[in-house]
Design an enzyme around this catalytic site. Sequence first.
Site, PDB file in Angstrom:
ATOM      1  N   CYS A 257       0.832  -1.208   0.000  1.00 46.71           N
ATOM      2  CA  CYS A 257       0.000   0.000   0.000  1.00 46.71           C
ATOM      3  C   CYS A 257       0.866   1.257   0.000  1.00 46.71           C
ATOM      4  O   CYS A 257       1.475   1.601   1.026  1.00 46.71           O
ATOM      5  CB  CYS A 257      -0.912  -0.018   1.237  1.00 46.71           C
ATOM      6  N   CYS A 260      -0.386   4.077   2.320  1.00 39.20           N
ATOM      7  CA  CYS A 260      -0.116   3.848   3.750  1.00 39.20           C
ATOM      8  C   CYS A 260       1.364   4.037   4.067  1.00 39.20           C
ATOM      9  O   CYS A 260       1.709   4.615   5.087  1.00 39.20           O
ATOM     10  CB  CYS A 260      -0.500   2.428   4.163  1.00 39.20           C
ATOM     11  N   ASP A 261       2.246   3.542   3.211  1.00 43.46           N
ATOM     12  CA  ASP A 261       3.656   3.423   3.610  1.00 43.46           C
ATOM     13  C   ASP A 261       4.629   4.291   2.815  1.00 43.46           C
ATOM     14  O   ASP A 261       5.811   4.360   3.170  1.00 43.46           O
ATOM     15  CB  ASP A 261       4.098   1.950   3.488  1.00 43.46           C
TER      16      ASP A 261
END
Length: 428
Positions: A257, A260-261
């Site tokens: 992701c 997200c990261d």
Amino acid sequence: MSEQNITYIDHNQYDELVLNGDKVIVDFYSDECPPCEALAPKFESLAELYGQDIKFIKIFRQKNRELAETLGVKSSPTVLFYNQGKLVGDFLSGAVKRSAMMQNLDALISPQRVSEIHQAIKPKQTHCDILILGGGPGGLTAAIYAAQAKRKVILVDTALPGGQVSTTHLVSNYPGFIEAQHGYMLSHYMSEQALHAGTEYRVAVEVSEIDFKNKSLVVDGIETITAKKIIVSTGSSPRLLGLPGEVEYRGRGISYCATCDGKYYDDKEIIVIGGGNSAVEESLFLTQFASKITIIHQFDKLQANKTAQEQALAHPKINFKFEHEPRAFIKTEKGMDVVVENLKTHESQTLSADGVFIWVGMKPNLDGLGDAFELDEWGYIKTDALMHTNIPDVFAVGDVSSKPFRQITIAVSDGTIAAIQANKELPI
Ligand SMILES: Cc1cc2nc3c(=O)[nH]c(=O)nc-3n(C[C@H](O)[C@H](O)[C@H](O)COP(=O)(O)OP(=O)(O)OC[C@H]3O[C@@H](n4cnc5c(N)ncnc54)[C@H](O)[C@@H]3O)c2cc1C
């Protein structure tokens, strides 16, 4: 449920009530925070159960920022546990599950009290017209239609509502918006709309004992929900490569992701595995952070849409290794090594980077659910044009169902059809 066992404090009372207290659980919460709203009833019900042994405290994070930052609390909700003034146990944040809180609360008290408290848990029975399993665009749309038709609708999700859209950076093809929308905002609007229409949420929960034939399931081990109709909208998840190191380093150097990261890779080097739409579009997103991206792809050209391909091929930060496949992931001091094989020469080579992102396709989220369904050859649930499955009164919509394409608009369309049809089949 009541809040009588919960004390609201601010930073001035923190020393007295938390640091000089005995056993304490603290919830740092915020306003207009869906995960905080999802946590609140769980916190209240646990306060009723454990309130005699453990002090339940809530601190409004936005007005107590300095305290939160000193404690390393960066998002809401964050739940902390204290034993005689010392931080103990897990630092829980985001989609906080009841079971995770219970584990930490149990660790604070004697085994005898744990057993007494667990015995005092009263099972709950709830009935609804339409139970929706999964709160991505498919499930949320079904919820909006069914709730607007004045049906009692319960939406159950093991995570927070939003599905894959909530972790997609930008969505440019959802009708109604000229500018590309941030995925998390688009999913937030859908989720708020479903709530506003009257849908009841059971989110960030554990789901067990699903019985599609009798249309019932158990949430968090205590609430049995029965329904007249069920709509399965559990979506899909990234497919794993099944290579050494992949599961071991998931979340510790290997990610699925970018939204997200990506932020952890400022000025760092990334290896991306894949060459389809997700891999190429998410690589373009990662160029905001990374200094260099190497895309490893098994074919001799990209499979993504033409615009994304052109942008990626022209991007100075993106490099390509075509006709190569990964064979293993190895954790290093710098980050991750990826052993790749040249598919033409069969020679192996080790590439180093700070992190790896993998996008090699998706699989249906049917773990523990799929046994009773008729599935297609790829494992997706077969439906008819009205989204009925082979099980009477059970529908399947969106990515989890068999179809040639998987997009938000398609999940939304499926959800619409299933909800209208389910409503039609129920007595007025
Ligand atoms: C990186 C990426 C980018 C994308 N970009 C686009 C785009 O730009 N445009 C576009 O149209 N589409 C895009 N898609 C595809 C789109 O996101 C999906 O087609 C869509 O989200 C499918 O919706 P859904 O409701 O079927 O499932 P999902 O969005 O997958 O939601 C499923 C929900 O079910 C929950 N769940 C899973 N298992 C269970 C269980 N056992 N019990 C209860 N709940 C469960 C999950 O937590 C999740 O909330 C993208 C996908 C990815 C991965």
